[in-house]
Motif scaffolding. Structure first.
Motif, PDB file in Angstrom:
ATOM      1  N   GLU A 475       0.857  -1.178   0.000  1.00 57.61           N
ATOM      2  CA  GLU A 475       0.000   0.000   0.000  1.00 57.61           C
ATOM      3  C   GLU A 475       0.900   1.238   0.000  1.00 57.61           C
ATOM      4  O   GLU A 475       1.793   1.373   0.839  1.00 57.61           O
ATOM      5  CB  GLU A 475      -0.875  -0.006   1.258  1.00 57.61           C
ATOM      6  CG  GLU A 475      -1.745   1.223   1.393  1.00 57.61           C
ATOM      7  CD  GLU A 475      -2.458   1.288   2.740  1.00 57.61           C
ATOM      8  OE1 GLU A 475      -3.168   2.281   2.971  1.00 57.61           O
ATOM      9  OE2 GLU A 475      -2.273   0.379   3.564  1.00 57.61           O
ATOM     10  N   TYR A 476       0.697   2.133  -0.958  1.00 57.15           N
ATOM     11  CA  TYR A 476       1.489   3.358  -1.086  1.00 57.15           C
ATOM     12  C   TYR A 476       1.164   4.295   0.057  1.00 57.15           C
ATOM     13  O   TYR A 476      -0.024   4.536   0.373  1.00 57.15           O
ATOM     14  CB  TYR A 476       1.213   4.062  -2.416  1.00 57.15           C
ATOM     15  CG  TYR A 476       1.833   5.439  -2.517  1.00 57.15           C
ATOM     16  CD1 TYR A 476       3.198   5.597  -2.673  1.00 57.15           C
ATOM     17  CD2 TYR A 476       1.034   6.593  -2.415  1.00 57.15           C
ATOM     18  CE1 TYR A 476       3.765   6.854  -2.757  1.00 57.15           C
ATOM     19  CE2 TYR A 476       1.582   7.841  -2.497  1.00 57.15           C
ATOM     20  CZ  TYR A 476       2.968   7.978  -2.671  1.00 57.15           C
ATOM     21  OH  TYR A 476       3.531   9.244  -2.751  1.00 57.15           O
ATOM     22  N   ARG A 490      -1.522   1.781  -9.897  1.00 57.60           N
ATOM     23  CA  ARG A 490      -0.334   1.241  -9.246  1.00 57.60           C
ATOM     24  C   ARG A 490       0.936   1.959  -9.670  1.00 57.60           C
ATOM     25  O   ARG A 490       2.036   1.597  -9.240  1.00 57.60           O
ATOM     26  CB  ARG A 490      -0.193  -0.267  -9.568  1.00 57.60           C
ATOM     27  CG  ARG A 490      -1.407  -1.130  -9.271  1.00 57.60           C
ATOM     28  CD  ARG A 490      -1.888  -1.006  -7.829  1.00 57.60           C
ATOM     29  NE  ARG A 490      -0.872  -1.422  -6.871  1.00 57.60           N
ATOM     30  CZ  ARG A 490      -1.020  -1.353  -5.541  1.00 57.60           C
ATOM     31  NH1 ARG A 490      -2.136  -0.831  -5.025  1.00 57.60           N
ATOM     32  NH2 ARG A 490      -0.072  -1.788  -4.734  1.00 57.60           N
ATOM     33  N   VAL A 512       5.971   2.475   1.584  1.00 56.79           N
ATOM     34  CA  VAL A 512       4.801   1.616   1.351  1.00 56.79           C
ATOM     35  C   VAL A 512       4.611   0.738   2.586  1.00 56.79           C
ATOM     36  O   VAL A 512       5.515   0.563   3.403  1.00 56.79           O
ATOM     37  CB  VAL A 512       4.981   0.760   0.089  1.00 56.79           C
ATOM     38  CG1 VAL A 512       5.069   1.616  -1.154  1.00 56.79           C
ATOM     39  CG2 VAL A 512       6.201  -0.133   0.216  1.00 56.79           C
ATOM     40  N   ARG A 515       1.048  -5.640   2.894  1.00 57.06           N
ATOM     41  CA  ARG A 515      -0.328  -6.044   3.118  1.00 57.06           C
ATOM     42  C   ARG A 515      -0.544  -7.538   2.906  1.00 57.06           C
ATOM     43  O   ARG A 515      -1.403  -8.156   3.561  1.00 57.06           O
ATOM     44  CB  ARG A 515      -1.243  -5.272   2.154  1.00 57.06           C
ATOM     45  CG  ARG A 515      -1.425  -3.807   2.498  1.00 57.06           C
ATOM     46  CD  ARG A 515      -2.143  -3.661   3.814  1.00 57.06           C
ATOM     47  NE  ARG A 515      -2.494  -2.263   4.098  1.00 57.06           N
ATOM     48  CZ  ARG A 515      -3.057  -1.872   5.234  1.00 57.06           C
ATOM     49  NH1 ARG A 515      -3.295  -2.758   6.192  1.00 57.06           N
ATOM     50  NH2 ARG A 515      -3.347  -0.618   5.421  1.00 57.06           N
TER      51      ARG A 515
END
Length: 544
Positions: A475-476, A490, A512, A515
């Motif tokens: 996740e950014y 993305r 990031v 996850r």
């Protein structure tokens, strides 16, 4: 002889050499018997002139009164004879002109000796165009005289005395030689004109113009024209004028004119006069002109069509070089000079102003001499259509345009120049590194990716663009660096960096969060104005 002259008598010149007077002298002996005409008279000093009034009884009973001047007597050296005759009557009291002959008593065979005629005006009037005419000579050859002897149409020899003012005396000096032993004789008469005479002399003046010029030369040299007018006729040629429209390729030195106009004055029969005009060349090629001389009475004479050839060396110069070269490499500039003129270019010199700055001089070809700022070649003579090429080698030490200026010169040739130029390019070398911090990462951990871009080349780079691919397992969170990052799906795109100089670097930190479990790849690609094809790389990260 002319009908309107005052000539009635001839006088004989006699040189005795072991013999007696014969020939012409015998025929003229009666003249010596005329009253007051002395056959031989030697006077130690001139007598004082006087004017006397004489009454002469003519054969027909008429009485004529005349005023004569009889005071001139030549001064002579020893061993010289003086003979006197008066013209036209033989009597000085009633004559117009008196001639004294001054002769050596004796001369050597084949030797050159001098004798004289003393011509005196006995009257109070001016006698015009007085001339002594040689009626014949025996055992006597004239070598030279003052004034110069002229030859008449009948072959007789003549001396032009010119005008004689009242009581004026002019002397004619003659140098002669006699080739045989015996006697030598020379018979002469006198002609003249008198403006007070009732008769009119008919004369025929003539006019001849002779033009000469420098036929060829370099345009830088001096040129000249000569104009000689001659009167080959039998009377005065008056108010002579010369006109010459010289070609446009020449100008007079005085006044910068293309028209020559000369007032040549008057010319007596047989007289000639010469004038010289200096000129300079202003245009190459073949130039011709005809000069014209005019005089009173409609006299006119044209010269020959005189040609003058003017030539000049003409130089051209050109350069040859690579348009582009890379920093650190050698650069060579070539220079060519050529003579396209119509004569040899003497003392030709080629000079190059070296660029300096980012161009390090290495060498000059063909024995060129460099002094730091310039390189010079003494080429010397360059023939028609002949050329010479030389060069300068340099090393490019800076990203710039190297320019060198060449000039060529020669005697009497216009200087010409040209410029050689080479653009020096640097090579941007971009090194991109990508590392992660926090590998391996547990689900929920934050991983930081550091992207570093360094310009290791020799030229700046511009518009550097970086795009990162965010793996699906992550996740950014954020981006820190010289420009902002924008996430689209993305793909994370950083705004372009406008300029990255040699040795400079930029750095981005992308965070990031893990996850999903997996072996993932964080990818990066880079483009710039100099790197049209993207440079790509990735970093592996383990999530557990």
């Amino acid at each position: 002889m002319k009908n309107n002259t005052g000539t009635l008598l001839a006088v004989a010149v006699i040189v005795g050499m072991f013999g007696l007077l014969t020939g012409c002298a015998t025929n003229q002996s009666s003249l010596a018997q005329q009253p007051d005409a002395t056959a031989q008279e030697t006077i130690e000093e001139p007598t004082v002139g006087m004017v006397t009034e004489t009454v002469v009884e003519e054969p027909d009973g008429k009485v004529e009164r005349s005023v004569s001047w009889a005071g001139y007597t030549p001064e002579v050296m020893d061993k010289m004879n003086v003979t006197e005759v008066s013209f036209p009557t033989g009597n000085k009291n009633t004559s117009a002109i008196m001639v004294h002959q001054v002769m050596p008593v004796e001369v050597l065979k084949d030797g050159v000796y001098t004798y004289e005629y003393h011509v005196t005006n006995l009257t109070g009037l001016t006698h015009q165009n007085v001339m002594i005419v040689n009626e014949g000579a025996r055992n006597l050859e004239i070598v030279s005289s003052t004034p110069p002897v002229m030859k008449g149409e009948d072959g007789s020899l003549r001396w032009m005395v010119g005008d004689l003012a009242p009581q004026q005396t002019e002397i004619v000096r003659v140098r002669a030689t006699s080739g045989a032993v015996g006697t030598a004789s020379d018979c002469v008469s006198v002609t003249y004109e008198n403006s007070m005479c009732a008769v009119t002399k008919v004369v025929d003046p003539d006019l001849l113009l002779i033009k000469t010029a420098k036929t060829d030369g370099n345009i830088c040299e001096d040129f000249w024209f000569t104009y000689e007018v001659v009167n080959p006729g039998s009377g005065m040629a008056n108010n002579i004028r010369i006109r010459d429209e010289i070609p446009s390729g020449l100008r007079t030195v005085e006044g910068n004119q293309t028209v020559v106009e000369i007032d040549a004055g008057n010319l007596a029969p047989g007289e000639r006069r010469k004038f010289t005009v200096e000129a300079r060349g202003v245009e190459t090629g073949r130039h011709t002109s005809v000069a014209v001389a005019t005089a009173d009475g409609g006299l006119i004479s044209e010269s020959e069509n005189i040609e003058t050839l003017i030539y000049q060396p003409v130089l051209t110069v050109s350069t040859d070089s690579r348009d582009i070269q890379y920093l650190g490499r050698n650069v060579e500039h070539f220079y060519s000079v050529k003579n396209i003129g119509d004569t040899v270019a003497e003392n030709t010199v080629l000079t190059v102003d070296l660029p300096g700055g980012g161009a390090q001089f290495m060498q000059a070809s063909d024995n060129g001499v460099a002094d730091g700022a310039t390189a010079t070649w003494q080429i010397g003579s360059l023939g028609i259509n002949e050329s010479k090429t030389v060069s300068v080698a340099m090393k490019a030490t800076a990203v710039e345009t190297i320019r060198s200026t060449v000039s060529a010169s020669a005697e009497c040739a216009e200087k010409v120049t040209d410029i050689a130029g080479t653009e020096i390019l640097g090579i941007p070398a971009i090194l991109t590194t990508l590392v992660d911090a926090g590998d391996p990462a547990e689900i929920g951990d934050v991983v930081t990716y550091t992207i570093t871009v360094v310009n290791q080349g020799s030229a700046p780079d511009t518009n550097i663009k970086i795009v990162a691919d965010i793996p699906a397992e992550m996740e950014y969170l954020s981006t820190a660096g010289p420009t902002d990052g924008v996430l689209n799906g993305r793909k994370l795109s950083m705004a372009p960096v406008a300029f990255l100089g040699v040795g400079e670097q930029i750095q981005y930190n992308v965070q990031v969060r893990a996850r999903t479990v997996g072996d993932v790849r964080f990818g990066v690609s880079l483009t710039s104005d100099q790197l049209k094809t993207p440079v790509s790389g990735n970093e592996a990260t383990t999530i557990y």
